[in-house]
Structure formats: C-alpha cells, structure tokens
Design a protein around this motif. Structure first.
Motif, PDB file in Angstrom:
ATOM      1  N   ILE A 124       0.879  -1.178   0.000  1.00 36.21           N
ATOM      2  CA  ILE A 124       0.000   0.000   0.000  1.00 36.21           C
ATOM      3  C   ILE A 124       0.913   1.223   0.000  1.00 36.21           C
ATOM      4  N   ILE A 125       0.647   2.163  -0.891  1.00 38.43           N
ATOM      5  CA  ILE A 125       1.446   3.396  -0.955  1.00 38.43           C
ATOM      6  C   ILE A 125       0.541   4.584  -0.671  1.00 38.43           C
ATOM      7  N   LEU A 126       0.874   5.310   0.395  1.00 43.27           N
ATOM      8  CA  LEU A 126       0.131   6.523   0.750  1.00 43.27           C
ATOM      9  C   LEU A 126       0.986   7.723   0.366  1.00 43.27           C
ATOM     10  N   THR A 127       0.503   8.534  -0.557  1.00 37.81           N
ATOM     11  CA  THR A 127       1.223   9.751  -0.930  1.00 37.81           C
ATOM     12  C   THR A 127       0.651  10.905  -0.113  1.00 37.81           C
ATOM     13  N   ALA A 128       1.545  11.638   0.558  1.00 38.51           N
ATOM     14  CA  ALA A 128       1.078  12.693   1.467  1.00 38.51           C
ATOM     15  C   ALA A 128       1.136  14.064   0.816  1.00 38.51           C
ATOM     16  N   ALA A 129       0.379  14.997   1.384  1.00 39.00           N
ATOM     17  CA  ALA A 129       0.339  16.372   0.877  1.00 39.00           C
ATOM     18  C   ALA A 129       1.634  17.110   1.193  1.00 39.00           C
ATOM     19  N   GLY A 130       2.401  16.609   2.164  1.00 35.91           N
ATOM     20  CA  GLY A 130       3.648  17.254   2.558  1.00 35.91           C
ATOM     21  C   GLY A 130       4.392  16.328   3.500  1.00 35.91           C
ATOM     22  N   PRO A 131       5.524  16.790   4.044  1.00 38.86           N
ATOM     23  CA  PRO A 131       6.283  15.923   4.950  1.00 38.86           C
ATOM     24  C   PRO A 131       5.462  15.549   6.187  1.00 38.86           C
ATOM     25  N   PHE A 132       5.703  14.341   6.697  1.00 36.57           N
ATOM     26  CA  PHE A 132       4.913  13.863   7.833  1.00 36.57           C
ATOM     27  C   PHE A 132       5.784  12.966   8.702  1.00 36.57           C
ATOM     28  N   ALA A 133       5.300  12.718   9.918  1.00 41.30           N
ATOM     29  CA  ALA A 133       5.940  11.744  10.801  1.00 41.30           C
ATOM     30  C   ALA A 133       4.950  10.620  11.037  1.00 41.30           C
ATOM     31  N   VAL A 134       5.449   9.377  11.108  1.00 40.23           N
ATOM     32  CA  VAL A 134       4.596   8.249  11.474  1.00 40.23           C
ATOM     33  C   VAL A 134       4.660   8.161  13.000  1.00 40.23           C
ATOM     34  N   ASP A 135       3.626   8.662  13.651  1.00 37.54           N
ATOM     35  CA  ASP A 135       3.626   8.669  15.119  1.00 37.54           C
ATOM     36  C   ASP A 135       3.391   7.282  15.672  1.00 37.54           C
ATOM     37  N   LYS A 136       2.637   6.494  14.921  1.00 37.91           N
ATOM     38  CA  LYS A 136       2.261   5.181  15.431  1.00 37.91           C
ATOM     39  C   LYS A 136       1.888   4.318  14.244  1.00 37.91           C
ATOM     40  N   LEU A 137       2.295   3.053  14.273  1.00 39.02           N
ATOM     41  CA  LEU A 137       1.808   2.097  13.280  1.00 39.02           C
ATOM     42  C   LEU A 137       1.706   0.786  14.019  1.00 39.02           C
ATOM     43  N   GLU A 138       0.488   0.372  14.341  1.00 37.96           N
ATOM     44  CA  GLU A 138       0.334  -0.804  15.203  1.00 37.96           C
ATOM     45  C   GLU A 138      -0.791  -1.712  14.725  1.00 37.96           C
ATOM     46  N   ILE A 139      -0.694  -2.979  15.177  1.00 35.48           N
ATOM     47  CA  ILE A 139      -1.703  -3.977  14.833  1.00 35.48           C
ATOM     48  C   ILE A 139      -2.491  -4.310  16.090  1.00 35.48           C
ATOM     49  N   LEU A 140      -3.789  -4.248  16.006  1.00 34.36           N
ATOM     50  CA  LEU A 140      -4.639  -4.568  17.159  1.00 34.36           C
ATOM     51  C   LEU A 140      -5.621  -5.665  16.762  1.00 34.36           C
ATOM     52  N   GLU A 141      -5.966  -6.514  17.743  1.00 35.95           N
ATOM     53  CA  GLU A 141      -6.980  -7.521  17.478  1.00 35.95           C
ATOM     54  C   GLU A 141      -8.346  -6.856  17.658  1.00 35.95           C
ATOM     55  N   ASN A 142      -9.277  -7.141  16.756  1.00 36.04           N
ATOM     56  CA  ASN A 142     -10.609  -6.538  16.878  1.00 36.04           C
ATOM     57  C   ASN A 142     -11.303  -7.034  18.138  1.00 36.04           C
TER      58      ASN A 142
END
Ligand SMILES: [Zn+2]
Length: 420
Positions: A124-142
């Motif tokens: 998956i490629i997300l193109t952003a409007a400008g520079p960004f930081a990935v504050d969190k990227l996590e996997i949760l069980e529903n």
C-alpha cells in the motif's frame, strides 16, 4: 480455498443419509478425522492470502489516522520515500476488498494506491500532501469481530524532520519508535535565515468579507501579503514563504501545515474583516486562546473559522493529545513568543496606522494553532467602514503598514540588536 471446499463436501455427503446406522458411523469417523486433521487444515488456512476487508481515513492536514481491517494478523513492514512524500507499507500476499470512496484523498493523504508487487507480496502506498511523521503504526486484534486492524497515525512535520526519519529508517532503526521528538528539529539543522510564513486570508471560492464598494477581503489580503513579502525579501534577512500567492482556496489546517513544513519562525495571517457596526475601524492583532478576550473577538474567530465550511468541508474537531507533554511544553513556549510578537507588532503599527480600542485580542482561531510556530492574525482594518476600506485600497497606506510590520519582525527576530 481447497481445504475448505473439501471439508464442506464431506459434511454434505454425510447429511444426505442422516437416518442410517452407516450414516452415523461415517459421521463419527469423519468427525474424528476432521478433528485430527484440523491442525493441518488451519495451517493451510494460514497460507491463504491476507484479506483486507475495510479501509478508513479520518483527520485533517495536521493529523490523519488510517485504519485497515484484515481477516488475519498482518505483519507489515513500512518505509518512507521522498519526492513526493510517501509511506510504503508491505504485507504478505493480500487480497483487497475496499471501496474506492474510502480511498479518496483526505487530511494529509493525497493519494492511496495498492496492489501486488510479486507473488506473495502486496503493498500500500500513501502519498502525502507534505512531509509527515509516522507517530504510530500498530496492529490490534478486533474486540467485537474476528480479525485484526492496522492503525497508522500521521502528523504533519517539517522537511528536515521527514528527512531525519527517512535516514533513520534506512539505518534500520526501530520502525515502531514513533515519538513526538521526531517532530522537533535541532536548531543546528534549521535554515540560518529567519523564516516568515505570510498567510493571505481566504482565496478562491472563499472571498472573505466584502466592502461597501465591492472590495473583496481575499483580494486585499493577497495584495498586502505580496507587498509585505517584497519588503521582507529586500532586507535580505528573511526567508519568506506564502501560503498562497494566487487567488486559490486553501483549508485553514493546510495553512498551518505549510507553516510547520517550512519550520516557520513566525506565522502571520492577514485579514480585513467586516462587522455590523459600520463606525468601528482600526487594526487588531489576535493571538490564539481557548477563551476569547471579548464577545467581538469570539465572533471574529467564528467568522474566520467559517472558511472551511464555506467551501463545503466537514470540519472535524481534533482533540489534542493531552498525554503529549512535550508538545504541551512547546505549545506554551510558542504561545509566549506569539504574545511577545503581538506586543511588538502593536508597538510598531500604532505609530503609523489607526488601531482599534484594546488592539491585542484573543480567541480560538483555527489558523493559529500550530503548536511550534509563533502565530498572530492581523485584521488590518474593517471593510465595513468606508474610511478603512479606502485606506486598505491605497498603495501608500499599505506601504506604510507593511514597513511597520517589517520593523516589528526585525525586532522580534533579534536582528536589529545584532546590527543586521
Ligand atoms: Zn478574514
């Protein structure tokens, strides 16, 4: 798919003859066989592709959350790309079932693409409007349904901070170590020139206030900002960035994002309001506050905050992360700088142009909420007042007012004292 098909076929055969003893026997044998086989079956199930069955984005140009729902636990690997700013997330082979409606540009995310890169790998490629930081990227069980979800939180940041995060990831740093300090750039990494972001209020479909002779606020603010830019650049002391230099619409959060992208030392939003009381005239300098200084200031902020709604944008109120103490400290420091600049600006302006009574006011302006950029909003005068309207249209008056603002910025930047 094969194991599942085989399994249900077996059951179907059994239920055809439910009444016979043989049927019962076959049923029991198969039941036991299935139980014995089940570990193997579940292993085969695991080798089936991941299934994405939902995708949602929420937020604005400063903070955006992406949630992706999976049938099984995904093991994402992510990295950053530059030009344009992108977040790339790789998964094991994945089948995507998402609605194109949910993939439409939103907040910081300008474009979403997905697909297989080779057998057994998807991206998956997300193109952003400008520079960004990935504050969190996590996997949760529903909690309430089977499966898992991936949550990614992106925050607008500066180019320098993005580049630092990019090289950190290349160096193999912990991908989950997204902390607030990534958004803060060491002073040494900053450009030597003091950066001023000039924000010409309104634009495009959002015309702003309208004067009695038809003067539009969006036209006055742009003309003034362009003139101020020229004067600031002539000093050779400033790096000047405009949020817009043409007649185009810009969301309020996008204006703030631009200030953060350029690590602005100062953000000035320029306006020329109109009110019911036609006799009221003079300039006002506003700083941000949860509580308005007075009813008029609250109404001014409400009018200015309408910009997004006029353009048909659903405004989502973002709750700031209370736990983020570091950001809170920065916000307080930033606020005291904003107050200091407001005072300096008032001092310079009151020598040259007419000010309103109590000219430093405050209210909840959305465009002044960058946590790390000192920001003020200048209402240069009232388009609803005939005299103010005439002055706002006068090149001579604009030149004088711009000179005072340049002097205030020089003073604030400490450049005067340094003999620059
Ligand atoms: Zn305005």
């Amino acid at each position: 798919m094969q194991p599942k098909v085989g399994r249900s076929n077996l059951q179907a055969k059994v239920f055809k003859r439910p009444g016979t003893a043989l049927g019962c026997f076959v049923f029991i044998v198969l039941f036991v066989a299935q139980a014995l086989l089940s570990p193997a079956l579940s292993q085969e199930t695991d080798s089936q592709p991941l299934q994405v069955y939902g995708y949602k984005m929420a937020g604005d140009s400063l903070h955006t959350r992406i949630v992706i729902w999976f049938d099984k636990k995904p093991e994402p690997k992510w990295f950053l790309l530059r030009d344009p700013y992108r977040l790339v997330i790789d998964f094991a082979g994945t089948a995507f079932d998402v609605s194109p409606e949910d993939l439409k540009a939103r907040g910081l995310v300008a474009q979403v693409r997905y697909g297989n890169i080779d057998t057994g790998r998807s991206r998956i490629i997300l193109t952003a409007a400008g520079p960004f930081a990935v504050d969190k990227l996590e996997i949760l069980e529903n909690e309430n349904s089977p499966g898992y979800r991936m949550i990614a939180d992106l925050t607008a940041t500066s180019t320098t901070a993005f580049d630092a995060a990019l090289s950190q990831r290349v160096a193999g740093a912990d991908p989950t170590a997204g902390t607030a300090d990534r958004r803060i750039v060491p002073a040494a990494a900053r450009s030597k020139l003091f950066t001023v972001v000039l924000d010409a209020g309104h634009g495009g479909i959002d015309v702003g206030a309208e004067g009695s002779t038809g003067t539009l606020e969006k036209t006055i603010t742009l003309a003034f900002a362009l003139e101020l830019r020229q004067k600031l650049e002539q000093t050779g002391k400033f790096n000047v960035v405009m949020t817009r230099d043409t007649d185009k619409f810009l969301r309020l959060d996008e204006r703030v994002r631009i200030a953060r992208e350029h690590e602005a030392d100062l953000f000035i939003s320029i306006h020329a309001d109109a009110i019911r009381y036609r006799s009221v005239r003079g300039a006002t300098v506003y700083t941000v506050s949860d509580k308005a200084s007075d009813a008029e200031a609250a109404m001014t902020a409400a009018r200015e905050n309408l910009s997004d709604k006029l353009a048909g944008i659903e405004v989502e109120e973002q709750k700031d992360d209370v736990a983020d103490i570091l950001i809170d400290l920065i916000r307080r420091e930033t606020h005291s700088f904003s107050m200091r600049f407001a005072d300096t600006l008032l001092g310079e302006l009151s020598d040259t142009i007419k000010m309103i009574n109590n000219p430093h006011r405050y209210a909840g302006f959305r465009v002044l909420r960058a946590p790390d950029v000192p920001s003020v909003l200048l209402e240069m005068g009232y388009l609803s007042n005939a005299e103010d309207e005439k002055l706002l249209r006068s090149a001579e008056w604009r030149g004088k007012a711009a000179d005072s603002i340049v002097a205030a910025i020089e003073s604030f930047a400490g450049l005067k004292g340094a003999g620059g």
